[in-house]
Write an enzyme that holds these catalytic residues in place. Structure first.
Site, short mmCIF file in Angstrom:
data_model
loop_
_atom_site.label_atom_id
_atom_site.label_comp_id
_atom_site.label_asym_id
_atom_site.label_seq_id
_atom_site.Cartn_x
_atom_site.Cartn_y
_atom_site.Cartn_z
N SER A 1 -7.35 6.13 3.37
CA SER A 1 -7.84 4.85 3.14
C SER A 1 -8.02 3.90 4.42
O SER A 1 -8.56 4.04 5.40
CB SER A 1 -7.11 3.77 2.25
N ASP B 1 -13.35 8.66 -6.67
CA ASP B 1 -12.53 7.87 -6.14
C ASP B 1 -12.82 6.39 -6.70
O ASP B 1 -13.84 5.71 -6.62
CB ASP B 1 -12.56 7.53 -4.53
N HIS C 1 -8.00 8.32 -5.24
CA HIS C 1 -8.01 7.71 -3.91
C HIS C 1 -6.74 8.19 -3.03
O HIS C 1 -6.74 8.38 -1.98
CB HIS C 1 -7.90 6.32 -4.12
#
Length: 249
Positions: free
Chosen positions: A95, A196, A226
């Site tokens: 991320s 996601d 995610h």
């Protein structure tokens, strides 16, 4: 008085050989989300460093006092530390950690031998996040975005609240990384979940098509959301990342 780090959110390091891997966690998360990957890489003989980004793994109030400059500085310091004892260093991150890994690859080409962004953000296509980033009269915190995983038996150690002041920081960091993509010339391995609920998967194709590298690989994950590094594909990520690194040595 300094606030204590949450149990499980501590940074980690594993001593190994002359090939290093820097692993960076995400926005509002902690090193806990990267520890499994770090351990698997450590078992394969890599020198691994998993720092805790400033303001993370403590409390939302602590995070509210930090900016993207602090997160970038921490990542750069970790890269320098690992580079000092390794011949080659690869950088990966989840991320926002993936965003930071791209940033490092663009601005420190002499120190990054390869970059592996995992569900990284270079475009935060969130109307909700954009709406609060610069709004007046907002609350100090809004509900968190952690633990987006297909495997519901595992929980990410992430904040259940997000400091509103940090939204503009992560949006700005993602935009900077997006603009820097053409400067990335090292081998690039983009790993992204097909589904996601935090970031749109087209971030992966933006990265893969805009980096300046002539060696770009893209792996789609079908069994993780995610927080893929501790989801169903965690072993696949570890083995594919290892294979990618070995191809560059």
């Amino acid at each position: 008085m300094t606030e204590a780090v949450m149990a499980g959110a501590e940074p980690f390091a594993f001593g190994g050989g002359k090939t290093g891997v820097l692993v960076l966690h995400g926005f509002t998360g902690s090193p806990q989300s990267m520890r499994y990957l770090g351990e698997r890489l450590g078992e394969r003989g890599y020198s691994v460093l998993g720092p805790r980004l400033p303001g993370h793994g403590i409390s939302p109030a602590a995070m509210a006092k930090t900016t993207a400059n602090d997160w970038v500085a921490c990542a750069e310091d970790a890269l320098l530390e690992l580079s000092a004892k390794c011949d080659k260093v690869f950088v990966t991150g989840l991320s926002m950690g993936g965003t930071l890994s791209l940033y490092l690859a663009a601005l420190h080409p002499d120190k990054v031998a390869g970059v592996i962004p995992i569900n990284a953000a270079v475009q935060v296509d969130s109307p909700d996040m954009a709406a609060v980033a610069f709004a007046r009269n907002m609350p100090e915190f809004v509900p968190g975005i952690g633990s987006d995983m297909m495997d519901t038996s595992v929980k990410e150690l992430a904040y259940d609240q997000v400091p509103v002041t940090c939204f503009k920081q992560v949006i700005g960091l993602a935009a900077a990384a997006r603009a820097l993509l053409p400067k990335i010339t090292c081998p690039t391995f983009v790993i992204n979940s097909r589904v996601d609920h935090v970031l749109k998967p087209h971030n992966a194709t933006i990265i893969a098509s805009h980096v300046g590298s002539d060696r770009v690989e893209l792996l789609w994950l079908n069994n993780s959301y995610h927080v893929a590094t501790i989801d169903n594909d965690k072993d696949l990520i570890a083995s594919e990342l290892h294979s990618f690194v070995q191809r560059q040595l």
